[in-house]
Design an enzyme around this catalytic site. Structure first.
Site, PDB file in Angstrom:
ATOM      1  N   ARG A  44      54.440  47.965  34.188  1.00 36.82           N
ATOM      2  CA  ARG A  44      53.079  47.384  34.223  1.00 36.82           C
ATOM      3  C   ARG A  44      52.058  48.495  33.963  1.00 36.82           C
ATOM      4  O   ARG A  44      51.069  48.299  33.265  1.00 36.82           O
ATOM      5  CB  ARG A  44      52.830  46.689  35.579  1.00 36.82           C
ATOM      6  CG  ARG A  44      53.644  45.408  35.760  1.00 36.82           C
ATOM      7  CD  ARG A  44      53.186  44.590  36.966  1.00 36.82           C
ATOM      8  NE  ARG A  44      53.474  45.220  38.240  1.00 36.82           N
ATOM      9  CZ  ARG A  44      54.614  45.082  38.928  1.00 36.82           C
ATOM     10  NH1 ARG A  44      55.583  44.313  38.454  1.00 36.82           N
ATOM     11  NH2 ARG A  44      54.782  45.692  40.085  1.00 36.82           N
ATOM     12  N   GLU A 175      33.461  33.653  37.697  1.00 36.85           N
ATOM     13  CA  GLU A 175      34.308  32.888  36.776  1.00 36.85           C
ATOM     14  C   GLU A 175      34.718  31.532  37.358  1.00 36.85           C
ATOM     15  O   GLU A 175      35.716  31.430  38.074  1.00 36.85           O
ATOM     16  CB  GLU A 175      35.577  33.705  36.434  1.00 36.85           C
ATOM     17  CG  GLU A 175      36.495  33.012  35.443  1.00 36.85           C
ATOM     18  CD  GLU A 175      37.746  33.834  35.088  1.00 36.85           C
ATOM     19  OE1 GLU A 175      37.967  34.891  35.710  1.00 36.85           O
ATOM     20  OE2 GLU A 175      38.494  33.413  34.210  1.00 36.85           O
ATOM     21  N   LYS A 217      31.336  34.055  33.638  1.00 37.08           N
ATOM     22  CA  LYS A 217      32.538  33.992  32.793  1.00 37.08           C
ATOM     23  C   LYS A 217      33.066  32.556  32.812  1.00 37.08           C
ATOM     24  O   LYS A 217      33.914  32.207  33.624  1.00 37.08           O
ATOM     25  CB  LYS A 217      33.597  34.974  33.300  1.00 37.08           C
ATOM     26  CG  LYS A 217      34.905  34.922  32.531  1.00 37.08           C
ATOM     27  CD  LYS A 217      35.803  36.116  32.837  1.00 37.08           C
ATOM     28  CE  LYS A 217      37.156  35.950  32.169  1.00 37.08           C
ATOM     29  NZ  LYS A 217      37.968  37.166  32.213  1.00 37.08           N
TER      30      LYS A 217
HETATM   31  C1  5MM Z   1      44.307  38.093  32.931  1.00 34.17           C
HETATM   32  O1  5MM Z   1      44.444  36.920  33.746  1.00 34.17           O
HETATM   33  C2  5MM Z   1      43.516  36.871  34.822  1.00 34.17           C
HETATM   34  C3  5MM Z   1      44.100  36.679  36.182  1.00 34.17           C
HETATM   35  O2  5MM Z   1      45.391  36.249  36.158  1.00 34.17           O
HETATM   36  P1  5MM Z   1      46.146  35.811  37.521  1.00 34.17           P
HETATM   37  O3  5MM Z   1      46.221  34.319  37.438  1.00 34.17           O
HETATM   38  O4  5MM Z   1      47.481  36.464  37.417  1.00 34.17           O
HETATM   39  O5  5MM Z   1      45.389  36.304  38.703  1.00 34.17           O
HETATM   40  C4  5MM Z   1      42.518  35.768  34.575  1.00 34.17           C
HETATM   41  O6  5MM Z   1      41.603  35.624  35.631  1.00 34.17           O
HETATM   42  C5  5MM Z   1      41.745  36.110  33.365  1.00 34.17           C
HETATM   43  O7  5MM Z   1      40.928  37.204  33.615  1.00 34.17           O
HETATM   44  C6  5MM Z   1      40.842  34.956  32.936  1.00 34.17           C
HETATM   45  O8  5MM Z   1      41.385  33.703  33.230  1.00 34.17           O
HETATM   46  C7  5MM Z   1      40.631  35.022  31.466  1.00 34.17           C
HETATM   47  O9  5MM Z   1      41.890  35.084  30.844  1.00 34.17           O
HETATM   48  P2  5MM Z   1      42.180  34.179  29.592  1.00 34.17           P
HETATM   49  O10 5MM Z   1      43.623  34.478  29.269  1.00 34.17           O
HETATM   50  O11 5MM Z   1      41.940  32.751  30.020  1.00 34.17           O
HETATM   51  O12 5MM Z   1      41.210  34.633  28.529  1.00 34.17           O
END
Ligand code: 5MM
Length: 340
Positions: A44, A175, A217
């Protein structure tokens, strides 16, 4: 508060967006395994270092959001992530929620947790070097959901998080995500997204959160994944901007999540948004739409770090070019009209 406003402006600076690399350990592990990479802390770490050290990233990315594990790790040369990223010209951020958990009393819905001890954690993250934070609420669309209770519970948690961040001098990315899961039409997504935003605005106001010191967001307003047909970028942009118009002018900016859209579609939709004159910049804070091609190209092979970085650079540059166009081609008149 002054510094929050400044940092928020930096995050949504013209022609730049935010890279979301804050997958929890569970999510990151399953994505690595799907790509054929063993899910270890070191893998990771290697993956996040690959992303962060992509040549030219700072030209198009204002910030990178990490998860707690990454912020406590170091680059291969021993420099802590936050400091190393900062010295590459990118602001380091931290996801501070602890995930969407089943909401008591509301079957089938979640509330995002992480408020316990948050102020102390924020103080520590600030010490480590985090400039901004992120908290994600998640709503699913069905005929009956989301409920008013879930909208209210998540909005209240987002506002408490945002207020705590601003007290700690950390910019909150707020968000409220409405998922693409389902077969609903775009109008239903618009209705739910508007309701989620209204609840968030009310709760932010009640806690005195400074809108000029946050970045919103949101999801794009879009049809459900299982809906027949694909809505055009022009229609997605129109529906999204219509919902966003309820936000006051002082909001620092909007940085969209990609929500599982194919990378090119997310970019096309983002570009279409730029045709609309808005009081706040509209940029990206994509996760999957930026990193999926990079993970696929690298798939754990040390010899393919360059290929992974090239894939990320291509996606970040395409999205940066999309948002840059608002300042050059689409929106006539003075640049200040689009939030510069
Ligand atoms: C990168 O994924 C973020 C968090 O994931 P977890 O569910 O594992 O906590 C997620 O919050 C991300 O920042 C947002 O949803 C935006 O990601 P996407 O893939 O929707 O652009």
């Amino acid at each position: 508060m002054g510094s929050c406003r400044q940092i928020a402006q930096q995050l949504v600076a013209p022609g730049k967006g935010v890279l979301a690399a804050d997958e929890s350990i569970a999510t990151m592990s399953s994505r690595l395994e799907k790509a054929g990479v063993e899910a270890t802390p070191e893998n990771r770490r290697r993956y996040r270092e690959l992303l962060a050290t992509t040549p030219g990233l700072a030209d198009s990315a204002s910030g990178i959001i990490f998860a707690d594990e990454t912020l406590r790790q170091t680059f291969a040369d021993g420099s802590p992530f936050a400091r190393a990223v900062h010295s590459l010209g990118v602001l380091p951020g931290i996801k501070v929620d602890t995930g969407a958990k089943p909401c008591p009393g509301l079957p089938g819905e979640t509330v995002t947790e992480g408020l316990d001890g948050l102020s102390a954690r924020l103080a520590e993250y600030a010490e480590i070097g985090a400039a901004f934070a992120k908290w994600r609420a998640v709503h699913v669309i069905t005929d009956a959901l989301p409920s008013a209770g879930a909208l209210r519970s998540n909005a209240n948690a987002l506002a408490r998080y945002a207020a705590a961040c601003q007290e700690a001098g950390i910019v909150p990315i707020v968000e409220p995500e409405v998922l693409m899961d389902g077969a609903h039409p775009i109008d239903r997504c618009a209705e739910v997204t508007a309701a989620a935003h209204a609840a968030v605005r009310e709760e932010l106001a009640l806690l005195g959160v400074d809108l000029a010191g946050i970045v919103l967001k949101p999801n794009m307003v879009i049809e459900g994944r299982d809906h027949a047909g694909t809505t055009s970028p022009e229609r997605v942009a129109e529906a999204t901007v219509e919902v966003l118009r309820a936000w006051p002018d002082e909001l620092a900016g909007v940085a969209f999540l990609s929500g599982g859209q194919p990378p090119e579609r997310a970019t096309a939709n983002l570009e279409a948004m730029q045709h609309h004159r808005t009081p706040w910049p509209l940029t990206f804070s994509f996760g999957r739409a930026l990193v999926d091609p990079a993970l696929a190209a690298w798939h754990g092979d040390p010899a393919l770090v360059g290929a992974g970085q090239a894939a990320l650079a291509e996606r970040v540059a395409a999205n940066a070019a999309a948002v840059r166009r608002s300042h050059t081609e689409f929106v006539a008149g003075t640049p200040t009209a689009v939030g510069v």
